[in-house]
Design an enzyme around this catalytic site. Structure first.
Site, PDB file in Angstrom:
ATOM      1  N   ASN A  62      43.411  35.765  30.380  1.00 48.46           N
ATOM      2  CA  ASN A  62      44.441  36.730  29.988  1.00 48.46           C
ATOM      3  C   ASN A  62      45.799  36.054  29.938  1.00 48.46           C
ATOM      4  O   ASN A  62      46.056  35.059  30.625  1.00 48.46           O
ATOM      5  CB  ASN A  62      44.459  37.928  30.943  1.00 48.46           C
ATOM      6  CG  ASN A  62      44.713  37.562  32.394  1.00 48.46           C
ATOM      7  OD1 ASN A  62      44.101  36.638  32.927  1.00 48.46           O
ATOM      8  ND2 ASN A  62      45.601  38.290  33.049  1.00 48.46           N
ATOM      9  N   GLU A  64      50.006  36.935  29.697  1.00 44.11           N
ATOM     10  CA  GLU A  64      51.191  37.797  29.660  1.00 44.11           C
ATOM     11  C   GLU A  64      52.383  36.923  29.297  1.00 44.11           C
ATOM     12  O   GLU A  64      52.605  35.878  29.914  1.00 44.11           O
ATOM     13  CB  GLU A  64      51.401  38.459  31.024  1.00 44.11           C
ATOM     14  CG  GLU A  64      50.225  39.332  31.446  1.00 44.11           C
ATOM     15  CD  GLU A  64      50.210  39.634  32.935  1.00 44.11           C
ATOM     16  OE1 GLU A  64      49.224  40.247  33.396  1.00 44.11           O
ATOM     17  OE2 GLU A  64      51.163  39.251  33.650  1.00 44.11           O
ATOM     18  N   GLU A  77      39.134  38.547  27.251  1.00 43.28           N
ATOM     19  CA  GLU A  77      38.074  38.687  26.265  1.00 43.28           C
ATOM     20  C   GLU A  77      38.607  38.478  24.848  1.00 43.28           C
ATOM     21  O   GLU A  77      37.921  37.906  23.997  1.00 43.28           O
ATOM     22  CB  GLU A  77      37.429  40.075  26.385  1.00 43.28           C
ATOM     23  CG  GLU A  77      36.746  40.332  27.719  1.00 43.28           C
ATOM     24  CD  GLU A  77      37.681  40.890  28.793  1.00 43.28           C
ATOM     25  OE1 GLU A  77      37.173  41.474  29.762  1.00 43.28           O
ATOM     26  OE2 GLU A  77      38.919  40.739  28.664  1.00 43.28           O
ATOM     27  N   CYS A 105      39.410  46.208  25.944  1.00 41.72           N
ATOM     28  CA  CYS A 105      38.548  45.062  25.621  1.00 41.72           C
ATOM     29  C   CYS A 105      37.154  45.494  25.194  1.00 41.72           C
ATOM     30  O   CYS A 105      36.536  44.864  24.336  1.00 41.72           O
ATOM     31  CB  CYS A 105      38.452  44.130  26.822  1.00 41.72           C
ATOM     32  SG  CYS A 105      39.977  43.231  27.115  1.00 41.72           S
TER      33      CYS A 105
END
Length: 263
Positions: A62, A64, A77, A105
């Site tokens: 992931n 950010e 994902e 996701c």
């Protein structure tokens, strides 16, 4: 094993030989995938590993973006699947993830994989098929009988190799809902180029802007600095990606030069 986000099929066979099976090898790579996660806001680091239908393996984490709105966040994902797409792999045969996929996701995965047979393994839990995670799943077939990316012919000659790279990425877009093929090419200070294609989703919100895909590919390759140039091409003016791309680029790379072309 040296950290990397893509393992070709022939190497996968060799590396997996010392494991009970291919799934065990793929699952063993989750800590490596998790190391790609960037989570300055949530501090929640997720890793995902996918086996492509070709037998190759792809990793993702992931992401950010510091100082950017959290709506630009890329889930593990999504990062993994974008990685596969940019390597020419359109579908996975299995997914492994360190935490349960969120609804966003699950919807994203349903765009490219069958609900009734695609296996998803969450660390510490039995393997399930995607449909168990997304019951009564919604897909493009619910409102677009023949879902598929339109064939786009580029009528504008490329001005240079960066523009050409963006065009090639756009041609590979998955955009059956807006029919707006879109691609991005990013240039870094060392003149390396990373590209991204547009990935739409039937629920619209989980769609991935081509700039985000290109940024993920650069991140997976170890680029920590911002790009210095961005070329975005689109096939039409309806439902453009350039507005969101411009906003994100101004936040993460304010000095980068943005160029926009019609495909």
């Amino acid at each position: 094993m040296q950290r990397r986000s893509f393992i070709p099929a022939d190497e996968v066979k060799e590396l997996a030989a010392s494991f009970p099976n291919l799934f065990a090898f793929a699952e063993s790579l989750l800590p490596m995938a998790q190391s790609y996660a960037v989570a300055p806001v949530s501090k929640f680091y997720v890793g995902a590993v996918g086996i492509g239908v070709s037998g190759a393996i792809y990793l993702g984490g992931n992401h950010e973006f510091p100082q950017a709105a959290i709506c630009f966040t890329v889930h593990a994902e999504q990062c993994l699947y974008a990685n596969a797409r940019m390597h020419g792999e359109n579908a996975l045969s299995a997914l492994f993830v360190t935490a349960a996929p969120c609804g966003h996701c699950r919807q994203f995965l349903a765009e490219f994989h069958p609900l009734d047979s695609f296996p998803v393994t969450i660390t510490g839990k039995p393997t399930m098929v995607l449909g168990q995670l997304l019951p009564l799943g919604f897909t493009g077939k619910d409102f677009l009988p023949e879902s598929g990316t339109p064939k786009t012919c580029c009528t504008t000659p490329a001005t240079d190799r960066v523009h050409a790279a963006a065009i090639e990425a756009a041609k590979l877009s998955h955009c059956p809902y807006t029919e707006n093929n879109s691609g991005v090419a990013l240039v870094y200070a060392d003149n390396t180029i990373f590209t991204g294609q547009y990935l739409e989703n039937a629920a619209f919100n989980p769609s991935m802007n081509p700039l985000v895909v290109a940024l993920m590919m650069a991140h997976l390759a170890g680029k920590a600095e911002p790009p210095v140039r961005c070329v975005l091409v689109e096939s039409g003016d309806r439902f453009p990606n350039q507005g969101a791309a411009r906003l994100l680029l101004q936040t993460i790379a304010p000095a980068a030069h943005l160029e926009i072309f019609r495909l």
